[in-house]
Write a protein that holds these residues in place. Structure first.
Motif, PDB file in Angstrom:
ATOM      1  N   GLY A  37       0.698  -1.262   0.016  1.00 24.81           N
ATOM      2  CA  GLY A  37       0.136  -0.055   0.026  1.00 24.81           C
ATOM      3  C   GLY A  37       0.562   1.199  -0.060  1.00 24.81           C
ATOM      4  N   ALA A  38       2.263   1.402  -0.182  1.00 20.83           N
ATOM      5  CA  ALA A  38       2.988   2.177  -0.204  1.00 20.83           C
ATOM      6  C   ALA A  38       2.835   3.107  -1.411  1.00 20.83           C
ATOM      7  N   LYS A  40       3.561   1.657  -4.794  1.00 20.74           N
ATOM      8  CA  LYS A  40       4.402   1.292  -5.953  1.00 20.74           C
ATOM      9  C   LYS A  40       3.756   0.818  -7.173  1.00 20.74           C
ATOM     10  N   THR A  41       2.438   0.162  -7.322  1.00 23.00           N
ATOM     11  CA  THR A  41       1.913  -0.131  -8.469  1.00 23.00           C
ATOM     12  C   THR A  41       1.064   1.099  -8.945  1.00 23.00           C
ATOM     13  N   THR A  42       0.622   2.132  -8.105  1.00 26.02           N
ATOM     14  CA  THR A  42       0.066   3.172  -8.756  1.00 26.02           C
ATOM     15  C   THR A  42       1.219   4.178  -9.492  1.00 26.02           C
ATOM     16  N   LEU A  43       2.416   4.113  -8.743  1.00 24.11           N
ATOM     17  CA  LEU A  43       3.614   4.901  -9.447  1.00 24.11           C
ATOM     18  C   LEU A  43       3.850   4.328 -10.968  1.00 24.11           C
ATOM     19  N   PHE A  44       3.837   3.042 -11.043  1.00 29.36           N
ATOM     20  CA  PHE A  44       3.730   2.157 -12.350  1.00 29.36           C
ATOM     21  C   PHE A  44       2.746   2.748 -13.172  1.00 29.36           C
ATOM     22  N   ASN A  45       1.368   2.729 -12.776  1.00 28.16           N
ATOM     23  CA  ASN A  45       0.522   3.041 -13.586  1.00 28.16           C
ATOM     24  C   ASN A  45       0.740   4.373 -14.033  1.00 28.16           C
ATOM     25  N   VAL A  46       1.265   5.317 -13.005  1.00 23.64           N
ATOM     26  CA  VAL A  46       1.411   6.578 -13.639  1.00 23.64           C
ATOM     27  C   VAL A  46       2.320   6.754 -14.912  1.00 23.64           C
ATOM     28  N   ILE A  47       3.543   6.019 -14.734  1.00 24.89           N
ATOM     29  CA  ILE A  47       4.619   5.885 -15.586  1.00 24.89           C
ATOM     30  C   ILE A  47       4.186   5.338 -16.911  1.00 24.89           C
ATOM     31  N   THR A  48       3.276   4.237 -16.798  1.00 23.71           N
ATOM     32  CA  THR A  48       2.848   3.818 -17.971  1.00 23.71           C
ATOM     33  C   THR A  48       1.602   4.381 -18.745  1.00 23.71           C
ATOM     34  N   GLY A  49       0.938   5.369 -17.943  1.00 22.02           N
ATOM     35  CA  GLY A  49      -0.246   6.114 -18.502  1.00 22.02           C
ATOM     36  C   GLY A  49      -1.518   5.513 -18.305  1.00 22.02           C
ATOM     37  N   LEU A  50      -1.510   4.598 -17.365  1.00 24.40           N
ATOM     38  CA  LEU A  50      -2.971   3.847 -16.782  1.00 24.40           C
ATOM     39  C   LEU A  50      -3.632   4.801 -15.669  1.00 24.40           C
ATOM     40  N   GLU A  51      -2.900   5.627 -15.300  1.00 21.81           N
ATOM     41  CA  GLU A  51      -3.120   6.469 -14.089  1.00 21.81           C
ATOM     42  C   GLU A  51      -2.921   8.082 -14.467  1.00 21.81           C
ATOM     43  N   LEU A 210       9.935   3.228  -1.156  1.00 19.91           N
ATOM     44  CA  LEU A 210       8.591   4.155  -0.986  1.00 19.91           C
ATOM     45  C   LEU A 210       7.929   3.752   0.188  1.00 19.91           C
ATOM     46  N   ASP A 211       7.403   4.868   1.036  1.00 23.59           N
ATOM     47  CA  ASP A 211       6.527   4.364   2.111  1.00 23.59           C
ATOM     48  C   ASP A 211       5.581   5.484   2.150  1.00 23.59           C
ATOM     49  N   PHE A 212       4.216   5.238   2.313  1.00 20.90           N
ATOM     50  CA  PHE A 212       3.080   6.206   2.554  1.00 20.90           C
ATOM     51  C   PHE A 212       3.235   7.232   1.387  1.00 20.90           C
ATOM     52  N   GLY A 213       3.627   6.477   0.205  1.00 22.54           N
ATOM     53  CA  GLY A 213       3.518   7.489  -1.053  1.00 22.54           C
ATOM     54  C   GLY A 213       4.448   8.604  -1.003  1.00 22.54           C
ATOM     55  N   SER A 214       5.581   8.594  -0.478  1.00 23.24           N
ATOM     56  CA  SER A 214       6.790   9.101  -0.284  1.00 23.24           C
ATOM     57  C   SER A 214       8.144   8.263  -0.578  1.00 23.24           C
ATOM     58  N   ILE A 215       9.032   8.932  -1.193  1.00 26.05           N
ATOM     59  CA  ILE A 215      10.478   8.148  -0.996  1.00 26.05           C
ATOM     60  C   ILE A 215      11.143   8.651   0.154  1.00 26.05           C
ATOM     61  N   ALA A 232      12.462   1.503  10.451  1.00 29.23           N
ATOM     62  CA  ALA A 232      11.500   1.899  10.839  1.00 29.23           C
ATOM     63  C   ALA A 232      10.042   1.858  10.282  1.00 29.23           C
ATOM     64  N   ALA A 233      10.216   2.003   9.027  1.00 27.70           N
ATOM     65  CA  ALA A 233       8.938   1.885   8.203  1.00 27.70           C
ATOM     66  C   ALA A 233       8.485   0.292   8.132  1.00 27.70           C
ATOM     67  N   TYR A 234       9.567  -0.440   8.141  1.00 27.53           N
ATOM     68  CA  TYR A 234       9.341  -1.872   8.015  1.00 27.53           C
ATOM     69  C   TYR A 234       8.751  -2.697   9.329  1.00 27.53           C
ATOM     70  N   LEU A 235       9.644  -2.028  10.269  1.00 26.64           N
ATOM     71  CA  LEU A 235       9.456  -2.872  11.624  1.00 26.64           C
ATOM     72  C   LEU A 235       8.925  -2.128  12.554  1.00 26.64           C
ATOM     73  N   GLY A 236       8.558  -0.535  12.383  1.00 23.69           N
ATOM     74  CA  GLY A 236       7.900   0.195  13.328  1.00 23.69           C
ATOM     75  C   GLY A 236       8.674   0.727  14.648  1.00 23.69           C
ATOM     76  N   THR A 237      10.219   0.355  14.479  1.00 22.65           N
ATOM     77  CA  THR A 237      10.893   0.789  15.428  1.00 22.65           C
ATOM     78  C   THR A 237      10.952   2.515  15.435  1.00 22.65           C
ATOM     79  N   SER A 238      11.210   3.086  16.495  1.00 16.28           N
ATOM     80  CA  SER A 238      10.986   4.604  16.402  1.00 16.28           C
ATOM     81  C   SER A 238      12.346   5.051  15.716  1.00 16.28           C
ATOM     82  N   ALA A 239      12.150   5.731  14.498  1.00 13.06           N
ATOM     83  CA  ALA A 239      13.203   6.270  13.663  1.00 13.06           C
ATOM     84  C   ALA A 239      14.090   7.161  14.517  1.00 13.06           C
ATOM     85  N   ALA A 240      15.662   6.928  14.405  1.00 11.10           N
ATOM     86  CA  ALA A 240      16.550   7.696  15.098  1.00 11.10           C
ATOM     87  C   ALA A 240      16.491   9.353  14.632  1.00 11.10           C
TER      88      ALA A 240
END
Lengths: 240, 621, 234
Positions: A37-38, A40-51, A210-215, A232-240
């Protein structure tokens, strides 16, 4: 080869992509990873013109292709596979790839023997044995390889692969990795979305996360793996 | 001013009835996701049942009214949902379309069977003879009743959907059926309720409409179709917009009828709702080119070139032999089947391979016949019979090329119905005919029925082989690829618009040529040869026969040609083509490949078995 | 007694099997965290346990009763409550209408449902006439969670309830999770943020490629997380 500039996509009130920029240099194998849900596929769709993006541009070479329909972008050298498999289920494996080779012939005029090219490509991705099978009889892992072969039949200069390795056995996924390295050596550029992190780490020179729509991170596999923000993005550890 | 008001009131009344039917359609569609093409037919059956109870059996009118609206119609809707619709949950639109079209023609068949058209049935208006005068305008109680009923229903629906837990649940199921189930509501129950409500609203519209018209099976069915345009105005979702759309359609039709000259009235008025439907469909926001899922249908194996040529040659030889044995009457039936089979090849191409639903193939056939007749035949005539429908097809395709599935079906339905009303009735003569010559060939006398029969067989064989060749070539693959996955096709450089345009044009040309040959067979055509309902029957038969194979087209056409004979044998069955086709679809509707597909599959199994035996023999040897 | 028990469970979408024989138990008044990389089958497992997806093999027990084949509505009546990933609400219904839908399970009257919900989440009370789709993400998730509050479930399945939400709201939601567990509800929790889940969990399970690869206390499981999510090198 490809430049994505500040792309934003909204679904209703939800921002699926929030100003994403990235670049795929000529002849590079670039990875794109991130949690479900980050975007990624939406970005592909934008690049290929489907979105259609709400904001931002997509450039191939020096040309702005943001307003071009998907088939025009394909004719400028863009190929892709799909995360939710999109094979032509009423055709045989060979016909699936053949259709793409024939399409290439009709607009590219440099495909003298589509049938032979299709067979060669199937051989190359390791599906030579099943090319006469109806595609709906194959397991999903192999369908992804059919999609890879089909995308290659359009002779793209840039290939977007959306989780080509999911559903493959360890052995098959290693072979896929070798294939990707080969393809890049032939001069193609690849943008790879993949959940099999080991595969990505092995073959990619550069990785975007990519996480929550941002690089949130960009770097070599090593850098990305050690990046606390990524952990942090993958595991939820508090980011330093 | 008085005229204007009077016309407006008449229009308002009709508009109210359209609103009722359209609301029913919307309630069913939003909740269950299935567009009910049989909606009008349900209204028709309800109106006749009401006549039967009140006039036929002498029940008191209010009792009959309530029995139809609150018991019989909802029951019918609920049963239809359970038996026909629920098993199709999640099926592609093509399948649900065929199912509800099947229900439509079944109900038509039932209508003709139970209430044969040879007796005139009249429903008295409600409160006959009572009128009130409002501002010097005489309004009868019947009109008042319609308006009051509609207002009550509209308000009632609004309250139901906003205040009751059941109404809220219906909207919730539209939003997210999975979550509704998680919250303890069975989505299928809610969907069933929506079918019961939809049927009840259709029945109400039918019963209110019937006294304004003569009680006629096809007319009642098609008149309620006029509500489709209103439903489209509400984008199949929004009830207030649907009501507004219905009122605009009703009043504007009435005003045009009142003010325009007789010429315009005759030409355009009956087609107004269809023209509006066409426009509404075009302006509806379409789905984007979306990545779908593995929903494609499995097509039967394609016959090889050598094999299909062989079958074609044998077919022609057999036809030549048979032609000598048949009586003139049977020869006519056979020829009819052959030429219709050729027309249906256009459906195999367009719908079978291309996946595009069309309810207007007979319209193109009619255009072909028209061109042939007007040009006086000959080579030029044949050319015109191909060119005119092709041009018309291209034109239609250009306007509808972005439509898919349901919306394409509705657009072609509107086009076919409008052409019926505007063009054919005038170009071919009201109830009259247009003479169509047969094509002339060197060395053979096509005026001879036997020769013409063989000629048609040759044309059909050539067409079928041509179609199979096409299927095995690049264009056929592109077509099927585009149907299976538009998104993947586009990403390999295929222009979806151009491909659809080409296939629509070619298919129209094939249908047109078939129409010209059909006209030549009978020597003339009349508007009745190309009716929308017959196009529906053909599409259904083709689906039954198997949309993916020329064999299927042939089987379908032959059954269609045999229907009139069957009707002569068993006249009490009424319009047998509707009943039998409909029942056939309802019975076999879940088999998406039809009889032709079954045959092809059986052939494939046999082949596999034989190969196996050969393998065993080799291994043993 | 185990409120929820899966034994050798297999399931998937069409011909694609996602869960290849999963066994796990969730006792009453216990929070179990279900962790694992993307595509491991966590959401699928919750869908199977709530009857949205049918099992193809193995057993599904709720409250000790064999319930294979029961549909989602029936399992909801039997006391299973799944809050789905993303929005567990009806976006085109108002807040009040959403709450009306929650009365499909249990025997609370609409007024009591509103009272309980608004007592816990006063912000929803202020927005009762608003379309749920126009609420903020946090409010939407509160509305979704309010179902677990009013249907008195025996088993609660939570799928990524913290996704995309501000930490303060996540904390509020997890406080509710703790309260519900104390009331005796068996809770199975899928979380993107493993740490958040482990903090409230009594035990944890790692699911990888459709199989349970590790079970234990939160501390035991935590050590193996990095390897499961990011590959060996991390």
């Amino acid at each position: 080869m490809l430049r994505v500039e500040d792309v934003e996509v909204r679904f209703g009130g939800v921002q699926a992509l929030k100003g994403v920029s990235l670049e795929v240099p000529d002849g590079a194998l670039v990875g794109l990873i991130g949690p479900n849900g980050a975007g990624k596929t939406t970005l592909f769709n934008v690049i290929t013109g489907l979105e259609k993006p709400f904001r931002g541009r997509v450039l191939m070479g020096d040309q702005d292709v943001t307003s071009l329909p998907p088939h025009q972008r394909a004719r400028r050298g863009l190929g892709r596979t799909f995360q939710r498999i999109e094979v032509f289920s009423s055709l045989t494996v060979h016909e699936n790839v053949l259709a793409a080779a024939e399409a290439r012939r009709s607009w590219g005029r440099d495909e003298p023997e589509p049938a032979r090219s299709a067979s060669e490509l199937l051989e190359r991705v390791g599906l030579g044995d099943v090319e006469r099978e109806r595609v709906d009889k194959l397991p999903t892992g192999l369908l992804r390889l059919v999609e890879v072969a089909r995308a290659l039949a359009s002779r793209p200069r840039l290939l977007l692969l959306d989780e080509p390795g999911s559903g493959l056995s360890t052995h098959e996924s290693e072979a896929l990795g070798d294939l990707l390295v080969d393809l890049v050596r032939d001069g193609r550029s690849i943008l790879l979305v993949e959940h099999d992190v080991e595969l990505v780490m092995r073959v990619c020179q550069q990785i975007h996360v990519l996480d929550f729509g941002s690089i949130i991170a960009t770097g070599t596999p090593d850098q990305v793996q050690r990046d606390p923000v990524v952990q942090a993005a993958y595991l939820g550890t508090s980011a330093a | 001013m008085t005229t204007f008001l009077a016309l407006s009131i008449t229009g308002l009344v009709v508009g109210c009835i359209y609103a009722l039917t359209a609301c029913g359609l919307v309630v069913t569609y939003t909740t269950s996701g299935v567009f009910n093409f049989a909606h009008g037919a349900i209204g028709m059956v309800a109106a006749f049942t009401y006549w039967q109870l009140s006039v036929g059996w002498g029940w008191p009118a209010p009792l009959a009214f309530l029995a139809v609206l609150l018991v019989l119609a909802p029951l019918l809707g609920a049963v239809v949902e359970r038996v026909l619709i629920r098993p199709l949950y999640g099926a592609p639109i093509g399948v649900t379309l065929v199912a509800t079209l099947g229900l439509l023609v079944t109900l038509l068949g039932v209508g003709f069977l139970v209430w044969p058209p040879d007796t005139t049935r009249v429903l008295p208006k409600f409160f006959e003879g009572h009128t009130v005068t409002v501002f010097s305008l005489v309004v009868d109680y019947n009109q008042l009743l319609v308006i009051v009923t509609s207002v009550v229903v509209a308000v009632g629906l609004r309250l139901f959907f906003s205040r009751t837990r059941l109404g809220i649940a219906m909207r919730a199921v539209v939003d997210d059926p999975e979550l509704a189930a998680l919250a303890g509501t069975k989505p299928e129950r809610v969907s069933q309720l929506s079918w019961a409500m939809g049927a009840s609203l259709a029945a109400l519209a039918g019963v209110l409409l019937a006294p304004l018209q003569t009680l006629n099976v096809t007319e009642l069915t098609l008149l309620v179709i006029n509500g489709y345009a209103a439903a489209m105005a509400g984008r199949l979702r929004n009830l207030p917009a649907t009501v507004a759309g219905a009122l605009v359609i009703g009043v504007s039709s009435s005003l045009v009828l009142g003010y325009a000259g007789p010429q315009v009235v005759n030409y355009v008025r009956p087609a107004i709702p269809m023209i509006l439907l066409f426009i509404a469909v075009l302006f509806l926001k379409q789905e984007r080119l979306r990545a779908g899922s593995l929903a494609g249908l499995r097509m039967p194996r394609t016959t090889g070139l050598r094999q299909s040529v062989g079958v074609g040659v044998v077919f022609v030889v057999v036809a030549g032999f048979v032609s000598g044995q048949l009586s003139p009457a049977h020869l006519a039936i056979g020829s009819q089947g052959l030429v219709l089979a050729f027309v249906m090849l256009s459906l195999v191409l367009l719908s079978g391979y291309g996946g595009q639903v069309s309810l207007c193939q007979l319209t193109f056939a009619g255009l072909g016949a028209y061109a042939m007749g007007k040009t006086g035949g000959g080579a030029l005539g044949l050319l015109a019979a191909i060119a005119l429908p092709a041009a018309a097809g291209a034109l239609v395709a250009l306007t509808v090329v972005r439509l898919r599935g349901l919306f394409l079906a509705l657009a072609t339905l509107a086009f076919a119905q409008a052409m019926d009303q505007i063009f054919f009735n005038h170009a071919l003569g009201y109830g009259g005919t247009l003479a169509i010559p047969r094509p002339r060939l060197p060395f053979v006398d096509t005026a001879d029925d036997q020769v013409y029969f063989v000629l048609l067989a040759v044309v059909l064989a050539l067409g079928s082989v041509g179609l199979l060749v096409l299927r095995r070539r690049a264009f056929g693959r592109r077509l099927i690829a585009l149907n299976d996955s538009p998104a993947a096709s586009a990403t390999m450089g295929v222009s979806p618009v151009r491909t659809r345009l080409v296939v629509f044009t070619v298919s129209s040309a094939v249908a047109g040529l078939g129409g010209a040959l059909l006209g030549g067979l009978h020597g003339s055509v009349s508007p009745n040869d190309f009716l929308l309902l017959n196009s529906c029957v053909l599409l259904l038969l083709a689906t039954l026969g198997g949309l993916y194979t020329p064999t299927g087209a042939f089987l379908a056409a032959m059954s269609y040609a045999l229907f009139p004979e069957l009707q002569k044998l068993v006249p009490e069955l009424g319009q047998v083509q509707f009943l039998l086709t409909g029942l056939g679809v309802l019975a076999l509707g879940r088999n998406r490949y039809g009889v032709g597909g079954q045959l092809a599959d059986a052939g494939e199994k046999l082949r596999a078995l034989r190969l196996q035996r050969v393998g065993v023999a080799r291994a043993a040897g | 007694m185990n409120a929820l028990e899966l034994i050798g469970l297999r399931a998937g979408y069409g011909s694609i099997e996602v869960l290849h024989g999963v066994s796990l138990v969730v006792p009453a008044a216990t929070v179990v965290a279900l962790l694992g990389p993307n595509g491991a089958g966590k959401s699928t497992l919750l869908k199977v346990a709530s009857g949205t997806i049918a099992t193809t093999d193995g057993c599904l027990h709720v409250g000790g009763v064999h319930v294979n084949g029961a549909d989602a509505a029936a399992l909801a009546q039997a006391g299973v409550c799944r809050i789905p990933e993303g929005r567990g609400i009806f976006p085109n219904l108002t807040v009040a209408e959403n709450l009306r839908m929650w009365t499909g399970v249990g025997d609370l009257r609409p007024a009591e449902v509103a009272e309980r919900t608004f007592g816990r989440f006063p912000r929803l009370g202020e927005r009762r006439a608003q379309l749920a789709g126009t609420l903020s993400g946090g409010e939407q998730q509160m509305l979704a969670m309010s179902r677990s509050l009013v249907v008195d479930p025996a088993v609660l399945l939570l799928d990524e309830i913290s996704m995309g939400l501000a930490p303060i709201i996540v904390a509020e939601l997890y406080e509710l999770v703790g309260t519900l567990a104390q009331q005796g509800i068996a809770i199975l929790l899928v979380e993107q943020f493993a740490q958040t889940a482990l903090a409230v969990a009594d035990s944890a399970v790692i699911l990888s490629q459709g199989r349970v690869t590790r079970t234990g206390t939160p501390a035991e499981v935590e050590e193996h997380l990095a390897a499961a999510y990011l590959g060996g090198a991390a």
